[in-house]
Design a protein around this motif. Structure first.
Motif, PDB file in Angstrom:
ATOM      1  N   GLU A  93       0.782  -1.285  -0.381  1.00 45.13           N
ATOM      2  CA  GLU A  93       0.031   0.016  -0.070  1.00 45.13           C
ATOM      3  C   GLU A  93       0.758   1.104   0.000  1.00 45.13           C
ATOM      4  N   ASP A  94       2.064   1.568   0.753  1.00 44.39           N
ATOM      5  CA  ASP A  94       3.280   2.194   0.615  1.00 44.39           C
ATOM      6  C   ASP A  94       3.380   2.609  -0.628  1.00 44.39           C
ATOM      7  N   VAL A  95       3.856   1.772  -1.832  1.00 47.77           N
ATOM      8  CA  VAL A  95       4.061   2.037  -2.851  1.00 47.77           C
ATOM      9  C   VAL A  95       3.382   3.087  -3.112  1.00 47.77           C
ATOM     10  N   SER A  96       2.032   3.098  -3.394  1.00 51.88           N
ATOM     11  CA  SER A  96       0.912   3.858  -4.202  1.00 51.88           C
ATOM     12  C   SER A  96       0.345   5.093  -3.296  1.00 51.88           C
ATOM     13  N   SER A  97       1.508   5.370  -2.293  1.00 47.93           N
ATOM     14  CA  SER A  97       1.807   6.295  -1.586  1.00 47.93           C
ATOM     15  C   SER A  97       1.743   7.816  -2.508  1.00 47.93           C
ATOM     16  N   PRO A  98       1.621   8.864  -1.941  1.00 45.63           N
ATOM     17  CA  PRO A  98       1.702   9.922  -2.511  1.00 45.63           C
ATOM     18  C   PRO A  98       3.082  10.445  -1.853  1.00 45.63           C
ATOM     19  N   ARG A  99       3.057  10.051  -1.440  1.00 52.67           N
ATOM     20  CA  ARG A  99       5.371   9.434  -0.156  1.00 52.67           C
ATOM     21  C   ARG A  99       5.501   9.210  -1.060  1.00 52.67           C
ATOM     22  N   ASN A 100       5.468   8.444  -2.121  1.00 45.31           N
ATOM     23  CA  ASN A 100       6.446   7.144  -3.001  1.00 45.31           C
ATOM     24  C   ASN A 100       6.533   8.227  -4.138  1.00 45.31           C
ATOM     25  N   ALA A 101       6.212   8.873  -3.796  1.00 41.87           N
ATOM     26  CA  ALA A 101       5.927   9.596  -5.589  1.00 41.87           C
ATOM     27  C   ALA A 101       7.054  11.031  -5.445  1.00 41.87           C
ATOM     28  N   LEU A 102       7.388  11.662  -6.541  1.00 40.19           N
ATOM     29  CA  LEU A 102       7.573  12.602  -6.698  1.00 40.19           C
ATOM     30  C   LEU A 102       7.052  13.546  -7.921  1.00 40.19           C
ATOM     31  N   LEU A 103       7.158  15.575  -8.218  1.00 36.92           N
ATOM     32  CA  LEU A 103       6.612  15.878  -9.993  1.00 36.92           C
ATOM     33  C   LEU A 103       7.978  16.171 -10.329  1.00 36.92           C
ATOM     34  N   LEU A 104       8.491  15.775 -11.197  1.00 36.87           N
ATOM     35  CA  LEU A 104       9.645  16.194 -11.621  1.00 36.87           C
ATOM     36  C   LEU A 104       9.697  16.683 -12.942  1.00 36.87           C
ATOM     37  N   SER A 105      10.529  17.553 -13.799  1.00 34.63           N
ATOM     38  CA  SER A 105      10.813  17.589 -14.276  1.00 34.63           C
ATOM     39  C   SER A 105      10.922  16.658 -15.381  1.00 34.63           C
ATOM     40  N   LYS A 106      10.426  16.303 -16.435  1.00 33.88           N
ATOM     41  CA  LYS A 106      11.033  14.995 -17.330  1.00 33.88           C
ATOM     42  C   LYS A 106      13.057  14.531 -17.748  1.00 33.88           C
TER      43      LYS A 106
END
Length: 256
Positions: A93-106
């Motif tokens: 479930e943590d893998v799909s958490s927003p804490r496991n992601a960043l929005l970065l320039s390509k």
């Protein structure tokens, strides 16, 4: 007692290369499979959650970056959901958490995904900052990103308009931005990525200097397991609640 302490420290140092090369399988280390539609759905959901928390544009370059020049980076990859993430104390479930992601320039996301850059914690202010590991990348323009095809790649004009003459080197020590106390990136995953990427850059001759960083305890639980379990089966960690991690930020970095 001092001799015993030295022995433990030396043992930790001796198992780290094993950890890097064998335990945290950085590439293709999982048997999990996800359809493209499933990945797209999860990616879209994570983008929405990050944007709802206040993220606009790129978490390094700000909101002036066009949406089509921004990608979502998974810190612990979806394909690790049945394996490596357990060693980092994450559940599926943590893998799909927003804490496991960043929005970065390509161009930044691609460099991160290819272990050419990493994020480290600056001990002076505890901020997460970018470091360029590959020497060859420092003078390269973001628009010329080799993983996006460079000047011959599709959308090159768009990238040039978005990033101009900005190079990867210009991003050195740039702090990562996050906008909510409940959507703090999983620091232990970023730290593990930094350690693994640093090891790879050294091994592949990508960096001439001796840069290092103070590990922020991302792999402490794995090192403990390696020392006490004598390389038995790894522990299956449960989900770490977001509330407990946010509370522990000031008092127990090892839990992050």
């Amino acid at each position: 007692m001092l001799a015993d302490l030295y022995r433990k420290v030396n043992k930790m140092e001796s198992v780290l290369p094993f950890l890097v090369s064998k335990v945290l399988l950085w590439r293709d280390g999982s048997t999990a499979t996800h359809s493209k539609s499933e990945k797209d759905r999860k990616t879209s959901a994570l983008k929405s959650e990050l944007q709802s928390s206040g993220v606009k544009g790129c978490q390094l370059l700000g909101e002036g970056i066009p949406p089509n020049c921004v990608s979502l980076a998974h810190l612990c990859k979806l394909s690790w959901a049945d394996g490596t993430c357990d060693l980092l104390g994450l559940s599926k479930e943590d893998v799909s958490s927003p804490r496991n992601a960043l929005l970065l320039s390509k161009p930044i996301e691609r460099a991160y995904d290819n272990s050419a850059i990493c994020f480290y914690e600056d001990p002076a202010d505890k901020k997460l900052k970018l470091h360029v590991l590959w020497d060859e990348l420092k003078s390269q323009k973001l628009a010329d990103c080799q993983w996006l095809g460079g000047p011959k790649g599709k959308g090159y004009a768009e990238l040039t308009n978005a990033f101009g003459d900005t190079t990867y080197g210009d991003l050195e020590a740039r702090p990562l931005q996050y906008y909510s106390s409940t959507v703090v990136p999983f620091r232990r995953v970023l730290s593990a990525h930094a350690q693994l990427s640093l090891d790879r850059a050294r091994r592949d001759g990508k960096m001439a200097g001796s840069w290092t960083f103070q590990d922020y305890h991302s792999i402490e639980n794995v090192l403990t397991w390696l020392q006490t379990a004598e390389l038995q089966e790894p522990p299956i960690a449960g989900s770490v609640s977001e509330a407990s991690e946010v509370i522990s930020m000031s008092s127990a970095p090892a839990a992050l």
